[in-house]
Write a protein that holds these residues in place. Sequence first.
Motif, short mmCIF file in Angstrom:
data_model
loop_
_atom_site.label_atom_id
_atom_site.label_comp_id
_atom_site.label_asym_id
_atom_site.label_seq_id
_atom_site.Cartn_x
_atom_site.Cartn_y
_atom_site.Cartn_z
N LEU A 41 -2.92 3.70 -7.57
CA LEU A 41 -2.21 3.01 -6.09
C LEU A 41 -0.95 3.68 -6.96
O LEU A 41 -0.83 2.99 -7.80
CB LEU A 41 -2.98 2.25 -5.74
CG LEU A 41 -3.66 2.38 -5.21
CD1 LEU A 41 -4.59 0.70 -5.21
CD2 LEU A 41 -4.23 3.04 -3.94
N ASP A 42 0.32 4.03 -5.86
CA ASP A 42 1.50 3.19 -5.54
C ASP A 42 1.91 2.10 -6.16
O ASP A 42 0.82 1.19 -5.29
CB ASP A 42 2.43 4.05 -5.09
CG ASP A 42 3.58 4.04 -4.61
OD1 ASP A 42 4.61 2.55 -4.81
OD2 ASP A 42 4.71 4.12 -5.06
N ASP A 43 2.62 0.89 -6.44
CA ASP A 43 2.40 -0.18 -6.17
C ASP A 43 2.80 -0.92 -5.01
O ASP A 43 1.74 -1.43 -4.96
CB ASP A 43 3.71 -1.14 -7.25
CG ASP A 43 3.87 -0.19 -8.87
OD1 ASP A 43 2.67 0.10 -8.88
OD2 ASP A 43 4.81 -0.33 -9.17
N ARG A 44 3.45 0.09 -3.95
CA ARG A 44 2.85 -0.70 -2.49
C ARG A 44 1.80 -0.51 -2.13
O ARG A 44 1.62 -1.75 -0.56
CB ARG A 44 3.81 0.41 -1.91
CG ARG A 44 5.32 0.28 -1.86
CD ARG A 44 6.24 0.91 -1.63
NE ARG A 44 5.87 2.12 -2.11
CZ ARG A 44 6.18 4.30 -1.81
NH1 ARG A 44 7.25 3.85 -1.01
NH2 ARG A 44 5.67 4.94 -2.95
N LEU A 45 1.01 -0.20 -2.81
CA LEU A 45 -0.62 -0.34 -1.90
C LEU A 45 -1.50 -1.66 -3.27
O LEU A 45 -2.41 -0.85 -3.33
CB LEU A 45 -1.41 1.18 -1.71
CG LEU A 45 -0.37 2.03 -1.05
CD1 LEU A 45 -0.31 3.34 -0.84
CD2 LEU A 45 -0.69 1.86 0.29
#
Length: 95
Positions: A86-90
């Motif tokens: 996952l991207d850190d934002r998710l």
Amino acid sequence: MFVVTLTFSEQKARAGELMEGHKAWIQQGFNRGIFLMVGSLQPNRGGGILAHNVSREDLEAFVAEDPFVAGNVVVADILEITPARLDDRLGFLAA
């Protein structure tokens, strides 16, 4: 995490008469913290939903309550995804 597709059926013409109930159902999904995003499938194929924070069984029951599903305006398909990267934002989806 789940991806729900709501693909128009041959009963698509009934969408107008059930739209207010469908919109209220969508709002319930957001209010309950289940829906992350709702949008249209292009071109004019139906709708798509990103959902989380719910069991598959509970999501299936909730999707069945959608007036579009109950009225056979759309056919629902639920895809379950176990995030592997996952991207850190998710990051919240990894829980």
